[in-house]
Design an enzyme around this catalytic site. Structure first.
Site, mmCIF file in Angstrom:
data_model
loop_
_atom_site.group_PDB
_atom_site.id
_atom_site.type_symbol
_atom_site.label_atom_id
_atom_site.label_comp_id
_atom_site.label_asym_id
_atom_site.label_seq_id
_atom_site.Cartn_x
_atom_site.Cartn_y
_atom_site.Cartn_z
ATOM 1 N N LYS A 54 0.836 -1.212 0.000
ATOM 2 C CA LYS A 54 0.000 0.000 0.000
ATOM 3 C C LYS A 54 0.867 1.258 0.000
ATOM 4 O O LYS A 54 0.589 2.209 -0.726
ATOM 5 C CB LYS A 54 -0.940 -0.019 1.215
ATOM 6 C CG LYS A 54 -2.040 -1.070 1.090
ATOM 7 C CD LYS A 54 -2.854 -1.272 2.374
ATOM 8 C CE LYS A 54 -3.853 -2.412 2.177
ATOM 9 N NZ LYS A 54 -4.676 -2.690 3.372
ATOM 10 N N GLN A 98 -4.492 -1.426 9.652
ATOM 11 C CA GLN A 98 -4.406 -2.734 8.987
ATOM 12 C C GLN A 98 -4.990 -3.814 9.896
ATOM 13 O O GLN A 98 -4.651 -3.902 11.075
ATOM 14 C CB GLN A 98 -2.945 -3.047 8.628
ATOM 15 C CG GLN A 98 -2.753 -4.315 7.832
ATOM 16 C CD GLN A 98 -3.402 -4.273 6.439
ATOM 17 O OE1 GLN A 98 -3.535 -3.220 5.823
ATOM 18 N NE2 GLN A 98 -3.813 -5.427 5.947
ATOM 19 N N ASP A 121 -10.854 2.969 4.104
ATOM 20 C CA ASP A 121 -11.175 1.547 3.991
ATOM 21 C C ASP A 121 -12.674 1.325 3.784
ATOM 22 O O ASP A 121 -13.095 0.239 3.378
ATOM 23 C CB ASP A 121 -10.776 0.813 5.286
ATOM 24 C CG ASP A 121 -9.458 0.076 5.163
ATOM 25 O OD1 ASP A 121 -9.148 -0.408 4.062
ATOM 26 O OD2 ASP A 121 -8.748 -0.019 6.183
HETATM 27 N N1 GUN Z 1 -6.842 -6.737 6.079
HETATM 28 C C1 GUN Z 1 -7.203 -7.456 4.988
HETATM 29 N N2 GUN Z 1 -7.767 -6.655 4.055
HETATM 30 C C2 GUN Z 1 -7.766 -5.412 4.556
HETATM 31 C C3 GUN Z 1 -8.202 -4.160 4.051
HETATM 32 O O1 GUN Z 1 -8.745 -4.010 2.940
HETATM 33 N N3 GUN Z 1 -8.016 -3.092 4.882
HETATM 34 C C4 GUN Z 1 -7.441 -3.214 6.115
HETATM 35 N N4 GUN Z 1 -7.325 -2.103 6.853
HETATM 36 N N5 GUN Z 1 -7.033 -4.360 6.604
HETATM 37 C C5 GUN Z 1 -7.184 -5.456 5.826
#
Ligand code: GUN
Length: 297
Positions: A54, A98, A121
């Site tokens: 990311k 996350q 998100d």
């Molecule tokens: N863990 C797995 N997928 C995601 C996501 O799209 N966002 C976040 N913040 N954590 C995750």
């Protein structure tokens, strides 16, 4: 039938190129660069890898990012206070915690602590609720990326039977909402299956579009799907493989060989849904910087 591949890698690059252009124009108008604040709690290796992808994407598209690494001993209260400080920071446009986070912390409490206007998100109940009733909202990145894929390949959802396997807040549930809404994108008849579903095959065999987001390699075999189905495999599990440099390989939830013999379209793992999630996060972060979803009153 032998399935055509839905190329998430190629499409995610297209989305990223378009975000890069938009960020450039935004900054040329005199605005500061969009800024994403990532919070990573603990040492989960997969989470570290996702966060790395990311932040690398941020650099590529011209978005500023910062990752705050916190120990897994942090309390919910402390984490909430950290989030609060980013909520109040005018130079932070998007905040992402996350997941998963350690078990002693309730994910929804943490998500609710994020200002919904910075919730890139799309997990905050305000965004989920607004999405559910068709109001502008941040849409969760994985479902939004899947919709982008279906659109790009002109795969119709209207009137189709979409079956979602997995009912998580991150993928399955929002995917079901988006697909089923009759006045926006989806217009599909939607079934959501989960661990209490009695006869999974009874549902998957009837799917025109099958979206699997469980994290269980090999859950879906060719015998469980009908000829011509469109398959979106969201699963991404690390399997030990000492023939690879990293010592593991990534595997989806579908038995690719047998399912792709019957499907018309299928996403590969890796190179399918994963890169799209990251690209849509870039898109959401730009929307947050522009305050497009929640314009100031
Ligand atoms: N863990 C797995 N997928 C995601 C996501 O799209 N966002 C976040 N913040 N954590 C995750």
């Amino acid at each position: 039938m032998s399935a055509s591949i839905i190329d998430g890698k190629m499409l995610s690059q297209k989305v990223r190129d378009s975000v890069t252009e938009d960020v450039k124009r935004w900054v040329e108008k005199g605005n500061r660069k969009p800024k994403l604040q990532v919070i990573l709690v603990g040492e989960n290796p997969a989470s570290r890898a996702y966060v790395g992808a990311k932040t690398k994407a941020c650099i590529d598209v011209g978005i500023d990012s910062d990752t705050l690494m916190l120990p897994d001993t942090i309390s919910e209260q402390e984490l909430t206070e950290v989030i609060q400080s980013f909520n109040e920071d005018d130079n932070t446009d998007g905040i992402l915690v996350q997941l998963p986070i350690p078990n002693h912390i309730t994910p929804l409490s943490v998500i609710e602590a994020i200002d919904h206007r910075k919730d890139v998100d799309g997990f905050h109940p305000m965004n989920v609720g607004r999405m559910s009733v068709g109001q502008p909202s941040f849409r969760p990145c994985t479902p939004a990326g899947i919709i982008e894929m279906l659109r790009h390949y002109s795969i119709q959802t209207k009137g189709k039977h979409a079956v979602v396997v997995g009912a998580s807040n991150i993928v399955g549930t929002p995917m079901g909402i988006i697909l089923s809404r009759e006045n926006t994108t989806g217009k599909a008849t939607t079934t959501i299956c989960h661990k209490f579903t009695k006869d999974l095959t009874k549902h998957t065999i009837d799917a025109d579009i099958l979206i699997v987001a469980v994290g269980q390699p090999g859950l879906i075999s060719g015998q469980m799907v009908k000829e011509g189905v469109v398959v979106i495999d969201v699963g991404i599990t690390r399997i030990a493989d000492h023939t690879t440099e990293k010592g593991y390989k990534l595997t989806g939830d579908c038995d690719f060989d047998s399912v792709s013999e019957k499907a018309s379209w299928i996403t590969p793992v890796p190179g399918g849904v994963g890169p799209m999630t990251v690209a849509m996060l870039m898109k959401n972060t730009l929307l947050a910087a522009k305050k497009s979803i929640y314009p100031p009153k």
